[in-house]
Design a protein around this motif. Structure first.
Motif, short mmCIF file in Angstrom:
data_model
loop_
_atom_site.label_atom_id
_atom_site.label_comp_id
_atom_site.label_asym_id
_atom_site.label_seq_id
_atom_site.Cartn_x
_atom_site.Cartn_y
_atom_site.Cartn_z
N GLY A 22 0.68 -1.49 0.00
CA GLY A 22 0.02 -0.03 -0.08
C GLY A 22 0.67 1.40 -0.12
N GLU A 23 2.10 1.23 0.04
CA GLU A 23 2.97 2.36 0.15
C GLU A 23 3.46 2.84 -1.16
N PHE A 24 3.44 4.29 -1.29
CA PHE A 24 4.00 4.84 -2.36
C PHE A 24 5.27 5.28 -2.45
N VAL A 25 6.28 4.55 -3.11
CA VAL A 25 7.70 5.04 -2.92
C VAL A 25 8.09 5.45 -4.42
N ALA A 26 8.80 6.57 -4.54
CA ALA A 26 9.70 7.04 -5.41
C ALA A 26 11.19 6.85 -5.42
N ALA A 198 4.97 10.71 -3.16
CA ALA A 198 5.28 9.62 -2.55
C ALA A 198 4.98 9.77 -0.99
N ASP A 199 5.26 8.54 -0.38
CA ASP A 199 5.31 8.39 1.02
C ASP A 199 6.50 8.31 1.34
N LYS A 200 7.37 7.86 0.76
CA LYS A 200 9.23 7.75 0.78
C LYS A 200 9.54 7.90 -0.38
N VAL A 201 10.89 8.88 -0.46
CA VAL A 201 11.50 9.10 -1.45
C VAL A 201 12.99 8.36 -1.33
N VAL A 202 13.22 7.32 -2.18
CA VAL A 202 14.62 6.61 -2.05
C VAL A 202 15.78 7.38 -3.07
N VAL A 203 16.73 7.69 -2.64
CA VAL A 203 17.80 8.25 -3.24
C VAL A 203 18.88 7.08 -3.60
N MET A 204 19.30 7.00 -4.83
CA MET A 204 20.29 5.85 -5.39
C MET A 204 21.38 6.58 -5.58
N MET A 216 11.23 9.84 4.53
CA MET A 216 9.58 9.83 4.60
C MET A 216 9.20 11.22 4.37
N VAL A 217 8.13 11.54 3.56
CA VAL A 217 7.63 12.69 3.08
C VAL A 217 6.53 13.06 4.44
N PRO A 218 6.82 14.25 4.97
CA PRO A 218 5.91 14.40 6.20
C PRO A 218 4.50 15.06 5.74
N PHE A 219 4.28 15.37 4.58
CA PHE A 219 3.13 16.25 4.33
C PHE A 219 1.97 15.36 4.35
#
Length: 251
Positions: A22-26, A198-204, A216-219
Motif C-alpha cells: 500500500g506504500e507509494f515509493v519514489a 510519494a510516502d517515501k523517497v529513495v535516493v540511489m 519519509m515525506v511528512p506532508f
C-alpha cells in the motif's frame, strides 16, 4: 545485476530496498544509476546474478503477474481503439484471459470506469492518434490498472509531457492511489513529482546503484498542488537535489 557477462556493466550492487504493501515509493538518483534496472528486477523481467527479489512473499524467478507497468512512452497500439488497448493485458494475464471472452462486457464496463476516473469518459472508441500525449498517458495508466495489479510500477511516465499536463496527471495518480488497494513504485527525475506523490523517497547512488538514503515525506494527504510553493516542500526538494549532486560527483 550485471549486463553483458562477467566483465560487463555492473548496474546495481548492494542494493537493498523494502516497500510495504500500500506504500507509494519514489526512486530518484543520477542518470544511469540503475533505477530502471531496479524496476526490471522487481517485475521479474531480469533476475539478479546474486541476491534475491521478493514480491508479495514470493521469490521472483519469472515475470510477476500481479504487477502493472507504465512507461514514459505509452506504446498504445495504433490499430486498436483506446478501449481495446486498455483491455490488452487481459488477453495476456492468465487469471483473466480465460474469462475475457465470456465476460467481455463486464471488462469493458470496468475499463469505462477507469477511463472516467482519469478524465477520459467518452474516449474509449477513439484511436491513439486521435488523443493528445497527456490523454494517451492517461489511457496507459488505465491499461496498467485494468487487471487489478497489487503493485504498480511507473518508469518516468510523465517525463515527455508539458508542465501543466504533468501536474494534472500527478493528481490523477494521487487519487488512484487513494482509491485503490495498490502499492506504487515510481522512478522519476522530477524531484517535485517525487515529493508530491510519494510516502517515501529513495535516493540511489551513481552506478553501480545502491540506496544511499530514504526520506519519509511528512506532508499529509491528500496533497494539493499549492504545496509546491510552500517552503517546507521546497526544502525537502533541495535536500534531495543536494544528495543526488553528491552521488553524481562521487561517480
Amino acid at each position: 545485476m550485471r549486463y553483458g557477462g562477467p566483465s560487463g556493466t555492473l548496474a546495481v550492487s548492494g542494493l537493498n530496498l523494502e516497500i510495504q504493501r500500500g506504500e507509494f515509493v519514489a526512486v530518484v538518483g543520477p542518470s544511469g544509476c540503475g533505477k530502471s534496472t531496479l524496476m526490471k528486477l522487481t517485475t521479474g523481467l531480469h533476475i539478479p546474478q546474486t541476491g534475491k527479489v521478493v514480491v508479495a512473499g514470493n521469490a521472483v524467478t519469472k515475470p510477476v503477474s500481479i504487477v502493472g507497468m507504465a512507461f514514459q512512452n505509452p506504446t498504445l497500439l495504433p490499430w486498436r481503439t483506446t478501449l481495446d488497448n486498455i483491455l490488452l493485458p487481459l488477453e495476456i494475464v492468465e487469471r483473466h484471459r480465460h474469462r475475457l471472452r465470456a465476460n467481455k462486457r463486464e471488462y469493458k464496463e470496468k475499463a469505462e470506469v477507469l477511463l472516467e476516473t482519469v478524465g477520459l469518459k467518452g474516449f474509449g472508441e477513439k484511436f491513439p492518434w486521435e488523443l493528445s500525449g497527456g490523454m494517451q498517458q492517461r489511457a496507459n495508466l488505465c491499461r496498467a490498472l485494468i487487471h487489478e495489479p497489487e503493485l504498480l510500477m511507473l518508469d518516468e511516465p510523465f517525463g515527455a509531457l508539458d508542465a501543466f499536463t504533468r501536474e494534472e496527471l500527478w493528481c490523477v495518480i494521487r487519487d488512484l492511489h487513494a482509491s485503490q488497494d495498490v502499492t506504487i513504485a515510481l522512478v522519476t527525475h522530477d524531484l517535485r513529482e517525487s515529493v508530491f506523490l510519494a510516502d517515501k523517497v529513495v535516493v540511489m547512488s551513481a552506478r553501480p546503484g545502491r540506496v544511499v538514503s530514504e526520506h519519509m515525506v511528512p506532508f499529509e494527504r491528500p496533497r494539493q498542488l499549492d504545496i509546491l510553493y510552500q517552503p517546507e516542500f521546497n526544502e525537502l526538494v533541495q535536500r534531495l537535489h543536494g544528495e543526488i549532486a553528491t552521488a553524481r560527483a562521487a561517480a
